[in-house]
Design a protein around this motif. Structure first.
Motif, PDB file in Angstrom:
ATOM      1  N   MET A  56       0.827  -1.466   0.048  1.00  0.00           N
ATOM      2  CA  MET A  56       0.164   0.132   0.024  1.00  0.00           C
ATOM      3  C   MET A  56       0.736   1.334   0.041  1.00  0.00           C
ATOM      4  O   MET A  56       0.539   2.192  -0.582  1.00  0.00           O
ATOM      5  CB  MET A  56      -1.095   0.020   1.279  1.00  0.00           C
ATOM      6  N   GLU A  57       2.089   1.116   0.630  1.00  0.00           N
ATOM      7  CA  GLU A  57       2.994   2.414   0.607  1.00  0.00           C
ATOM      8  C   GLU A  57       3.552   2.634  -0.950  1.00  0.00           C
ATOM      9  O   GLU A  57       3.543   3.823  -1.209  1.00  0.00           O
ATOM     10  CB  GLU A  57       4.166   1.981   1.600  1.00  0.00           C
ATOM     11  N   ALA A  58       3.782   1.508  -1.671  1.00  0.00           N
ATOM     12  CA  ALA A  58       4.082   1.785  -2.967  1.00  0.00           C
ATOM     13  C   ALA A  58       3.028   2.337  -3.730  1.00  0.00           C
ATOM     14  O   ALA A  58       3.351   3.435  -4.423  1.00  0.00           O
ATOM     15  CB  ALA A  58       4.675   0.469  -3.638  1.00  0.00           C
ATOM     16  N   PHE A 132       1.722  -7.546   2.821  1.00  0.00           N
ATOM     17  CA  PHE A 132       1.113  -7.981   1.674  1.00  0.00           C
ATOM     18  C   PHE A 132      -0.333  -7.154   1.619  1.00  0.00           C
ATOM     19  O   PHE A 132      -0.990  -7.211   2.847  1.00  0.00           O
ATOM     20  CB  PHE A 132       0.774  -9.516   1.410  1.00  0.00           C
ATOM     21  N   ALA A 133      -0.744  -6.487   0.176  1.00  0.00           N
ATOM     22  CA  ALA A 133      -1.899  -5.729   0.348  1.00  0.00           C
ATOM     23  C   ALA A 133      -2.985  -6.343  -0.393  1.00  0.00           C
ATOM     24  O   ALA A 133      -2.644  -7.471  -0.929  1.00  0.00           O
ATOM     25  CB  ALA A 133      -1.563  -4.357  -0.431  1.00  0.00           C
ATOM     26  N   LEU A 134      -4.242  -6.117   0.228  1.00  0.00           N
ATOM     27  CA  LEU A 134      -5.366  -6.685  -0.151  1.00  0.00           C
ATOM     28  C   LEU A 134      -5.880  -6.089  -1.374  1.00  0.00           C
ATOM     29  O   LEU A 134      -5.781  -4.932  -1.300  1.00  0.00           O
ATOM     30  CB  LEU A 134      -6.468  -6.699   0.825  1.00  0.00           C
ATOM     31  N   LEU A 135      -6.393  -6.812  -2.499  1.00  0.00           N
ATOM     32  CA  LEU A 135      -6.750  -6.002  -3.709  1.00  0.00           C
ATOM     33  C   LEU A 135      -8.011  -5.159  -3.251  1.00  0.00           C
ATOM     34  O   LEU A 135      -8.243  -4.122  -3.842  1.00  0.00           O
ATOM     35  CB  LEU A 135      -7.155  -7.208  -4.583  1.00  0.00           C
ATOM     36  N   GLU A 136      -8.900  -5.568  -2.426  1.00  0.00           N
ATOM     37  CA  GLU A 136      -9.901  -4.778  -1.819  1.00  0.00           C
ATOM     38  C   GLU A 136      -9.595  -3.507  -1.276  1.00  0.00           C
ATOM     39  O   GLU A 136     -10.166  -2.411  -1.422  1.00  0.00           O
ATOM     40  CB  GLU A 136     -10.815  -5.504  -0.897  1.00  0.00           C
ATOM     41  N   ASP A 137      -8.486  -3.473  -0.457  1.00  0.00           N
ATOM     42  CA  ASP A 137      -7.944  -2.113   0.009  1.00  0.00           C
ATOM     43  C   ASP A 137      -7.355  -1.403  -0.879  1.00  0.00           C
ATOM     44  O   ASP A 137      -7.826  -0.080  -0.954  1.00  0.00           O
ATOM     45  CB  ASP A 137      -6.768  -2.546   1.080  1.00  0.00           C
ATOM     46  N   VAL A 138      -6.865  -1.622  -2.027  1.00  0.00           N
ATOM     47  CA  VAL A 138      -6.308  -1.178  -3.189  1.00  0.00           C
ATOM     48  C   VAL A 138      -7.693  -0.164  -3.756  1.00  0.00           C
ATOM     49  O   VAL A 138      -7.676   1.014  -4.090  1.00  0.00           O
ATOM     50  CB  VAL A 138      -5.671  -1.844  -4.220  1.00  0.00           C
ATOM     51  N   PHE A 139      -8.486  -1.044  -3.943  1.00  0.00           N
ATOM     52  CA  PHE A 139      -9.899  -0.637  -4.763  1.00  0.00           C
ATOM     53  C   PHE A 139     -10.477   0.639  -3.801  1.00  0.00           C
ATOM     54  O   PHE A 139     -10.890   1.622  -4.417  1.00  0.00           O
ATOM     55  CB  PHE A 139     -10.994  -1.509  -5.018  1.00  0.00           C
ATOM     56  N   LYS A 140     -10.490   0.216  -2.451  1.00  0.00           N
ATOM     57  CA  LYS A 140     -11.056   1.290  -1.713  1.00  0.00           C
ATOM     58  C   LYS A 140     -10.303   2.652  -1.529  1.00  0.00           C
ATOM     59  O   LYS A 140     -10.787   3.711  -1.569  1.00  0.00           O
ATOM     60  CB  LYS A 140     -10.939   0.780  -0.141  1.00  0.00           C
ATOM     61  N   GLU A 144     -10.639   5.804  -8.195  1.00  0.00           N
ATOM     62  CA  GLU A 144     -10.708   6.303  -9.664  1.00  0.00           C
ATOM     63  C   GLU A 144      -9.386   6.102 -10.401  1.00  0.00           C
ATOM     64  O   GLU A 144      -9.248   6.414 -11.715  1.00  0.00           O
ATOM     65  CB  GLU A 144     -11.261   7.654  -9.608  1.00  0.00           C
ATOM     66  N   MET A 145      -8.640   5.214  -9.850  1.00  0.00           N
ATOM     67  CA  MET A 145      -7.216   4.874 -10.386  1.00  0.00           C
ATOM     68  C   MET A 145      -7.468   3.758 -11.371  1.00  0.00           C
ATOM     69  O   MET A 145      -8.093   2.663 -10.926  1.00  0.00           O
ATOM     70  CB  MET A 145      -6.263   4.696  -9.370  1.00  0.00           C
ATOM     71  N   PRO A 146      -7.227   3.851 -12.594  1.00  0.00           N
ATOM     72  CA  PRO A 146      -7.163   2.335 -13.379  1.00  0.00           C
ATOM     73  C   PRO A 146      -6.107   1.826 -12.991  1.00  0.00           C
ATOM     74  O   PRO A 146      -4.862   2.063 -12.527  1.00  0.00           O
ATOM     75  CB  PRO A 146      -6.899   2.962 -14.864  1.00  0.00           C
ATOM     76  N   ASP A 164     -15.977  -9.968  -8.675  1.00  0.00           N
ATOM     77  CA  ASP A 164     -16.778  -9.704  -7.879  1.00  0.00           C
ATOM     78  C   ASP A 164     -16.434  -8.404  -7.106  1.00  0.00           C
ATOM     79  O   ASP A 164     -17.483  -7.347  -6.828  1.00  0.00           O
ATOM     80  CB  ASP A 164     -17.147 -10.810  -6.706  1.00  0.00           C
ATOM     81  N   LEU A 165     -15.301  -8.177  -6.710  1.00  0.00           N
ATOM     82  CA  LEU A 165     -14.607  -7.050  -6.244  1.00  0.00           C
ATOM     83  C   LEU A 165     -14.520  -5.637  -7.196  1.00  0.00           C
ATOM     84  O   LEU A 165     -15.124  -4.639  -6.690  1.00  0.00           O
ATOM     85  CB  LEU A 165     -13.035  -7.323  -5.676  1.00  0.00           C
ATOM     86  N   VAL A 166     -14.578  -6.035  -8.243  1.00  0.00           N
ATOM     87  CA  VAL A 166     -14.421  -5.073  -9.370  1.00  0.00           C
ATOM     88  C   VAL A 166     -16.159  -4.531  -9.532  1.00  0.00           C
ATOM     89  O   VAL A 166     -16.240  -3.242  -9.460  1.00  0.00           O
ATOM     90  CB  VAL A 166     -13.966  -5.707 -10.739  1.00  0.00           C
TER      91      VAL A 166
END
Length: 315
Positions: A56-58, A132-140, A144-146, A164-166
């Motif tokens: 998430m830092e990256a 390790f990051a969760l994809l859901e946290d990245v989406f949250k 608006e980021m592609p 489903d997350l998308v």
């Protein structure tokens, strides 16, 4: 024989002229794609040269530097969480010879304190965040980021959970299916055909075949992105594992076949974005745009930002 040539040569000449004309003017046969995003600055693994990859830092750092797309890979933990990680086996990233699929989320080890940058030999990255990051946290965090999500394994549950997350976060227009495997890509598209998708390896080879036979201008294309190596990085910043790709003659031949400006311009004219990776020097970024890339992928989001500040015409 002579009568055959009288017939064949005019037909061949007419076909060649028509193909060349349509290659330069694809809008005659094809409606240009209008994607929900257009990205020139893409951060590979979130910018793995400046922070620990795929954390998430990256991702946060890349966004702060003005990146326009995040690229990442996903795997599924034993207890069903979609985790952002390039590798399924965690030896390279953590020093532990375990797989993500064998562990529950809470048991995932931390990244190494210092991690080598895969596409820049001899360079390392560090960071405060080693989780390790969760994809859901990245989406949250980046609604608006592609984001380009690469799926490396034909895992129905993983593909369904990503889809489903998308859907849950209303990201179908700005989240890209990516996979080098055509079988996996078919499963992704079957699961969610509303998401744009990139060329698989076999589809990329077919693209080249169509290009060199002159058939490409006549063929519809479903993909929205072509993501491929900038071949000049091989055996310079990137040292491949395969001995064949460490052969300069082989790499030179692949470069001549694949790095075709007329091909990339044709794709761009049809609304298909061409992203070349992994460009970790200004010279490589420049070379990518010169050959016709519409966007470049780098491990160094600050480098991308600096390059575009210096070269306003590319913005």
């Amino acid at each position: 024989m002579i009568s055959f040539l009288y017939f064949f040569l005019p037909v061949l000449g007419g076909y060649t002229l028509t193909s060349v004309y349509l290659l330069k003017n694809p809008q005659i046969l094809h409606r240009k794609k209008r994607p929900a995003f257009y990205c020139k600055k893409i951060s590979h693994r979130g910018g793995s040269g400046e922070r620990i990859e795929s954390t998430m830092e990256a991702f946060t750092h890349a966004a702060e530097q003005g990146t326009e797309m995040l690229e990442m890979d996903c795997h599924l933990t034993h207890d069903g969480y979609v985790v952002v990680s390039h590798d399924e086996n965690l030896l390279r990233q953590t020093g532990h010879d375990v797989t993500i699929s064998s562990l529950n989320l809470q048991d995932l080890p931390l990244y190494k304190e210092r991690l080598e940058v895969t596409f820049y030999e001899g360079r390392y990255s560090t960071g405060k965040d080693r989780k390790f990051a969760l994809l859901e946290d990245v989406f949250k965090k980046f609604p608006e980021m592609p984001i380009s999500v690469e799926i490396k394994e034909n895992n129905h549950q993983l593909i369904k959970k990503v889809s489903d997350l998308v859907k849950r976060y209303n990201r179908e227009g700005i989240t890209v299916w990516a996979s080098t495997d055509s079988t996996i890509m078919k499963e992704c598209w079957k699961m969610n055909g509303s998401m744009p998708y990139s060329f698989s390896m076999s589809r990329g080879l077919l693209l080249l075949l169509l290009f060199y036979t002159g058939l490409l201008p006549f063929v519809p294309i479903g993909e929205s992105l072509l993501q491929f190596y900038l071949m000049r990085i091989f055996n310079r910043t990137f040292i491949p594992d395969q001995a064949l790709l460490r052969n300069k003659l082989v790499v030179s031949l692949i470069e001549k076949i694949t790095m075709r400006k007329s091909l990339f311009r044709h794709l761009a004219a049809r609304g298909i974005q061409v992203h070349l990776f992994v460009c970790n020097t200004e010279e490589d970024i420049e070379a990518a745009f010169e050959v016709g890339a519409t966007g470049v992928m780098s491990d160094y989001p600050t480098l991308l930002s600096s390059y575009f500040c210096k070269n306003r015409s590319q913005d």
